[in-house]
Write a protein that holds these residues in place. Structure first.
Motif, PDB file in Angstrom:
ATOM      1  N   ASN A 470      16.922 -22.756 -25.787  1.00 18.90           N
ATOM      2  CA  ASN A 470      17.183 -23.758 -26.819  1.00 18.90           C
ATOM      3  C   ASN A 470      16.707 -25.134 -26.359  1.00 18.90           C
ATOM      4  N   SER A 471      15.825 -25.739 -27.147  1.00 15.88           N
ATOM      5  CA  SER A 471      15.331 -27.080 -26.824  1.00 15.88           C
ATOM      6  C   SER A 471      15.405 -27.979 -28.058  1.00 15.88           C
ATOM      7  N   THR A 472      16.421 -27.763 -28.886  1.00 17.50           N
ATOM      8  CA  THR A 472      16.606 -28.576 -30.090  1.00 17.50           C
ATOM      9  C   THR A 472      16.773 -30.040 -29.701  1.00 17.50           C
ATOM     10  N   ARG A 473      16.073 -30.923 -30.408  1.00 22.01           N
ATOM     11  CA  ARG A 473      16.172 -32.343 -30.031  1.00 22.01           C
ATOM     12  C   ARG A 473      17.584 -32.876 -30.322  1.00 22.01           C
ATOM     13  N   ASP A 474      18.038 -33.783 -29.456  1.00 20.80           N
ATOM     14  CA  ASP A 474      19.403 -34.293 -29.543  1.00 20.80           C
ATOM     15  C   ASP A 474      19.627 -35.182 -30.752  1.00 20.80           C
ATOM     16  N   ILE A 512      31.544 -31.780 -32.747  1.00 14.00           N
ATOM     17  CA  ILE A 512      30.485 -30.797 -32.941  1.00 14.00           C
ATOM     18  C   ILE A 512      29.244 -31.211 -32.165  1.00 14.00           C
ATOM     19  N   ASN A 513      28.810 -30.346 -31.246  1.00 17.10           N
ATOM     20  CA  ASN A 513      27.572 -30.547 -30.483  1.00 17.10           C
ATOM     21  C   ASN A 513      26.485 -29.687 -31.127  1.00 17.10           C
ATOM     22  N   ALA A 514      25.990 -30.143 -32.281  1.00 17.56           N
ATOM     23  CA  ALA A 514      25.117 -29.314 -33.115  1.00 17.56           C
ATOM     24  C   ALA A 514      23.848 -28.826 -32.410  1.00 17.56           C
ATOM     25  N   PRO A 515      23.204 -29.610 -31.535  1.00 14.37           N
ATOM     26  CA  PRO A 515      21.970 -29.114 -30.910  1.00 14.37           C
ATOM     27  C   PRO A 515      22.167 -27.853 -30.066  1.00 14.37           C
ATOM     28  N   ASN A 516      23.401 -27.574 -29.621  1.00 16.74           N
ATOM     29  CA  ASN A 516      23.646 -26.366 -28.822  1.00 16.74           C
ATOM     30  C   ASN A 516      23.492 -25.086 -29.624  1.00 16.74           C
ATOM     31  N   PRO A 539      17.216 -21.227 -30.616  1.00 18.37           N
ATOM     32  CA  PRO A 539      16.782 -20.528 -29.401  1.00 18.37           C
ATOM     33  C   PRO A 539      15.296 -20.203 -29.419  1.00 18.37           C
ATOM     34  N   LYS A 540      14.799 -19.840 -28.267  1.00 15.33           N
ATOM     35  CA  LYS A 540      13.415 -19.366 -28.145  1.00 15.33           C
ATOM     36  C   LYS A 540      13.440 -18.085 -27.316  1.00 15.33           C
TER      37      LYS A 540
END
Length: 544
Positions: A470-474, A512-516, A539-540
């Motif tokens: 997972n590398s979703t931008r913060d 809520i830590n949505a990027p996780n 995720p990737k």
């Protein structure tokens, strides 16, 4: 407060935002297709391949598009997986089993009942026999199918989540994608892009488990099912091991509490690569139960401890699974301009732990109905007739009550399921009625119970999310919709439900830590609603 009912704190499905009139303001580009398939999983890609072949054989030009929210094919695909090759053989009759993207045939298998320190070998239930089937990575299966589809001229668009259904009167006309490049407040940044509209004569919703647009269409068109759909959460890890594994293993019992339904799987992908996971039904009763934590505990059992000794966890993921079976299927899976495929419709047989070949065959049947619809104007309801006359419906009907029997606990459920197996599904004469998972009351544990969420030796949720790729931008806006004023007890429940550490109970309620988020959809079942975010988020997965 000694119990909570999650449904009292779940916001309604935001139908007013999910159903949009075609031509509404706010879109960027507009693309017109003959057929739009939402979701590049086994169901969607099988549909595209069969449809392209039918058009080629008929010398008909069809513009087929497949929309996928992951940045690359397979990156959001996760399953056990032991695959029945039946659908592959029908879709690719000129290929041999050895040509398919499988890792290895199932040579040996074992089923164990576990206690905290011991194991008992059980006879393999007839529904779980896997001889003649193959161990596979769903990521690899999807990438292989995607290449086959593209070779036939299918347009596969990755990185474009479908966020809204476009409609004309009561007909589905296509979808609008999610915008990209928004800031935390949902406002466009200089590099942002507007959503796009993709319109088609037929839209196939193959979104996978807990499909948002499939939910929206069923609610909008008031399409019921005899029982509500119920779900399980599966948490999975890949391990590079020092010791080889020569068989497929399934376990029942510990560490899952006796009033919850579930089990584990351990599959060899390579001589020194093992997939292991734990699946637990989301109708469990203990508000502190945490599936990720249970998997960490399971790895300390002597059965797995020796296998994993000296090894390394190299990939992690999580996903929900539709478990309601026959009685949870939508009354119809077709309508004006639309069909529902695969997990989005609920085509999973829990007793056999199989869904991939059902998903693919639903795609094949949908393609045949769509082709006749486009060519002759035949009704898309032909898809329902094809499914209802197929082995998909026969298999699900035969096991229609087996998962449902475990609503009364593991031991009584096991006895009933055994009787159902012996009688070919004729016992009992009738159906078990179920409540939706969100309606099941959860007890608030006063202390640490077996299966509750103390931190064990093992992988933390933060480290697990890193291993998902997972590398979703913060700075992305939150895509999760909670109720207002969530009590701290409910926030704590969400923190245990979510395997990715998205939710935290804090003074005053919920953080809520949505990027996780890894898009497992568990809290969409039991709590805050999930909505699509910009393409490539999440995720990737590489070998899940």
């Amino acid at each position: 407060m000694d119990k909570i009912v999650p449904g009292q704190y779940q916001p309604p499905l935001p139908l007013d935002k999910l159903i949009l009139q075609d031509g509404a303001e706010g879109s960027g580009d507009r693309m017109e297709l003959d057929v739009l398939i939402v979701g590049a999983g086994p169901a969607g890609l099988a549909c595209a391949i069969e449809l392209a072949r039918l058009a080629k054989a008929d010398r008909t030009e069809l513009n087929i598009g497949v929309l996928e929210k992951a940045e690359a094919l397979g990156e959001h695909s996760l399953s056990g997986a032991v695959v029945n090759p039946r659908a592959f053989r029908e879709l690719f009759p000129d290929l041999k089993d050895s040509d398919f993207p499988f890792r290895a045939p199932v040579a040996k298998e074992a089923v164990y009942l576990l206690t905290a320190e011991r194991r008992w070998r059980l006879p393999t239930p007839p529904t779980m026999h896997n001889r003649g089937y193959y161990i596979a990575s769903l990521c690899e299966v999807v990438r292989w199918l995607g290449a086959k589809a593209e070779a036939l001229g299918v347009n596969v668009f990755t990185g474009f989540p479908a966020a809204q259904l476009l409609v004309r009167d009561a007909a589905v006309a296509g979808v609008r994608t999610a915008p990209a490049g928004l800031d935390r407040d949902g406002k466009p940044t200089p590099g942002g892009t507007a959503p796009n509209d993709l319109v088609a004569k037929v839209t196939a919703l193959a979104e996978g488990t807990r499909g948002l647009l499939a939910q929206a269409w069923c609610q909008w068109q008031r399409v019921p099912s005899e029982n509500p759909q119920i779900f399980a959460l599966g948490v999975k890890e890949l391990w590079e091991t020092q010791q080889p594994l020569d068989r497929v293993i399934h376990t029942l019992g510990w560490p899952i509490p006796s009033d919850a339904f579930g089990g584990s799987f351990v599959y060899p992908l390579e001589p020194n690569l093992v997939a292991l996971g734990l699946v637990v039904g989301l109708d469990y009763r203990d508000a502190a139960l945490d599936v990720h934590v249970l998997l960490q505990r399971l790895k300390q059992h002597p059965l797995l401890r020796a296998l994993l000794a000296g090894g390394e966890m190299v990939e992690w993921g999580a996903k929900t699974i539709p478990e309601g079976g026959f009685y949870s299927l939508p009354e119809r899976r077709s309508g004006a301009g639309v069909v529902l495929l695969g997990d989005a419709a609920g085509f999973v047989d829990v007793p056999s732990l199989k869904g991939i070949h059902y998903a693919m065959h639903s795609g094949i049947y949908a393609a045949r109905a769509i082709f006749q619809n486009l060519k002759n104007g035949a009704a898309l309801s032909a898809y329902d007739r094809l499914v209802d006359a197929s082995y998909i419906a026969r298999d699900l009907y035969r096991t229609r009550n087996m998962r449902l029997a475990f609503r009364d606990g593991f031991y009584l459920g096991g006895i009933q399921a055994a009787l159902m197996t012996l009688t070919g599904g004729r016992f009992p004469n009738g159906k078990y009625r179920m409540h939706a998972d969100v309606e099941v009351a959860r007890r608030l544990s006063p202390g640490l119970r077996p299966g509750s969420a103390e931190t064990p030796v093992g992988v933390s949720k933060v480290d697990a999310v890193f291993k998902s790729g997972n590398s979703t931008r913060d700075t992305i806006p939150s895509h999760l919709i909670p109720a207002k004023d969530v009590p701290v007890e409910v926030a704590r429940f969400y923190s245990h439900v979510c395997p990715a550490g998205v939710y935290e109970a804090i003074d005053g309620g919920l953080r809520i830590n949505a990027p996780n988020c890894v898009d497992c959809k568990a809290t969409d079942v039991l709590g805050p609603r999930w909505t699509p975010r910009e393409g490539g988020s999440g995720p990737k997965y590489k070998r899940m």
